[in-house]
Design an enzyme around this catalytic site. Structure first.
Site, PDB file in Angstrom:
ATOM      1  CE  LYS A   9      -2.861  10.807  39.570  1.00  0.00           C
ATOM      2  NZ  LYS A   9      -3.769  10.148  38.597  1.00  0.00           N
ATOM      3  CG  ASP A 135      -5.670  12.506  42.457  1.00  0.00           C
ATOM      4  OD1 ASP A 135      -6.251  11.487  42.894  1.00  0.00           O
ATOM      5  OD2 ASP A 135      -5.628  12.797  41.245  1.00  0.00           O
TER       6      ASP A 135
END
Length: 289
Positions: A9, A135
């Site tokens: 990401k 995350d």
């Protein structure tokens, strides 16, 4: 044996609002997945043990590994007596601000949900993932999302406008805890999250490029001048927007025109050992098969 993909990401925005009573920071960040991914193979075993095999020698093969923690969490919560051998074929740089470990954990949760027939929904898996790392919840979902709370509250967003992403990681590692610890909440210039959301909803590439921001970037740049140099070089070579991802040290550049990609990629290879040219893939949640 079962296979799962674990994409990296990048943070289009990362804002820190305040310190929470639980010791975490209240964050507001927009993340999206890119076409750079680890590959995860899960092989069931009868011995009840969790075994990690990693292609990268710096990756821990014990409880320090987030994929190990994901498997152990499911074993304990659901009374699973089976074991699993987890093979991690790493492509995402380690300790890079790209959520490689978190994505491996999320892929392990998704894969073991199938392998062990747990029948958990995406929100249940994401809630479990939040117990492993901030995350992991986003990585369970994938796609593009606004993450709030300490990162575990996920609101899906439209994919960014189609473009190339150049990633450059200098030969250093950064401790996320150290960077947050040095952040002066009284003096940060907050990112414009609302404008980034609007840019994504309207598919406005120029507005997206103008709205990128990361409040951790000045902290990491002060400690690591290599990050400053990479940002300057990436802008010089023609990237439309340049930002550090997460707590760093990876810097990414957004590039709309493919013709510019080779110049930026080749130019950065002279300054940085790890450079990648990838596409955005943030349009569809990973869980939605």
């Amino acid at each position: 044996m079962l296979y799962e993909k674990a994409p990296a990401k990048i943070n289009l925005t990362l804002d820190v609002l305040h310190k929470r009573p639980d010791g975490f920071h209240e964050v507001e960040m927009i993340m999206t997945t890119v076409d750079l991914a680890d590959r995860i193979w899960l092989r069931p075993t009868d011995d009840g043990q969790i075994t990690i095999k990693a292609s990268e020698r710096f990756v821990p093969n014990d409880r320090k590994n987030l994929a190990y923690q994901a498997a152990e969490l499911l074993q304990l919560k659901f009374g699973i007596s089976s074991g699993v051998e987890i093979t991690l074929e790493k492509s995402i740089p380690v300790a890079a601000g790209l959520a490689g470990g978190s994505s491996d954990a999320a892929a392990t949760l998704r894969g073991l949900n199938r392998l062990w027939n747990l029948k958990l929904g995406v929100n249940e898996l994401a809630t479990l993932g939040a117990r492993i790392g901030s995350d992991v919840s986003f990585c369970v979902h994938g796609g593009t999302a606004l993450a709030t709370g300490r990162g575990e509250i996920i609101e899906s967003l439209p994919a960014p406008p189609n473009c190339w992403v150049i990633l450059a990681k200098p030969a250093i590692s950064v401790s996320t805890g150290d960077i947050y610890g040095k952040l002066d909440l009284a003096s940060i210039a907050h990112t414009d999250t609302a404008t980034m959301v609007e840019a994504l909803r309207t598919g406005d590439y120029e507005k997206m490029c103008k709205s990128v921001g990361n409040v951790l970037e000045p902290v990491t740049m002060e400690l690591h001048p290599q990050v400053v140099m990479l940002k300057e070089q990436m802008k010089k070579f023609g990237a439309d927007a340049v930002l550090m991802s997460g707590s760093g040290p990876t810097v990414f550049g957004l590039v709309k025109h493919e013709s510019r990609v080779p110049r930026i990629y080749n130019g950065l290879k002279g300054f940085c050992p790890e450079v990648y040219a990838v596409r955005m893939v943030g349009g569809r949640a990973i869980f939605e098969r």
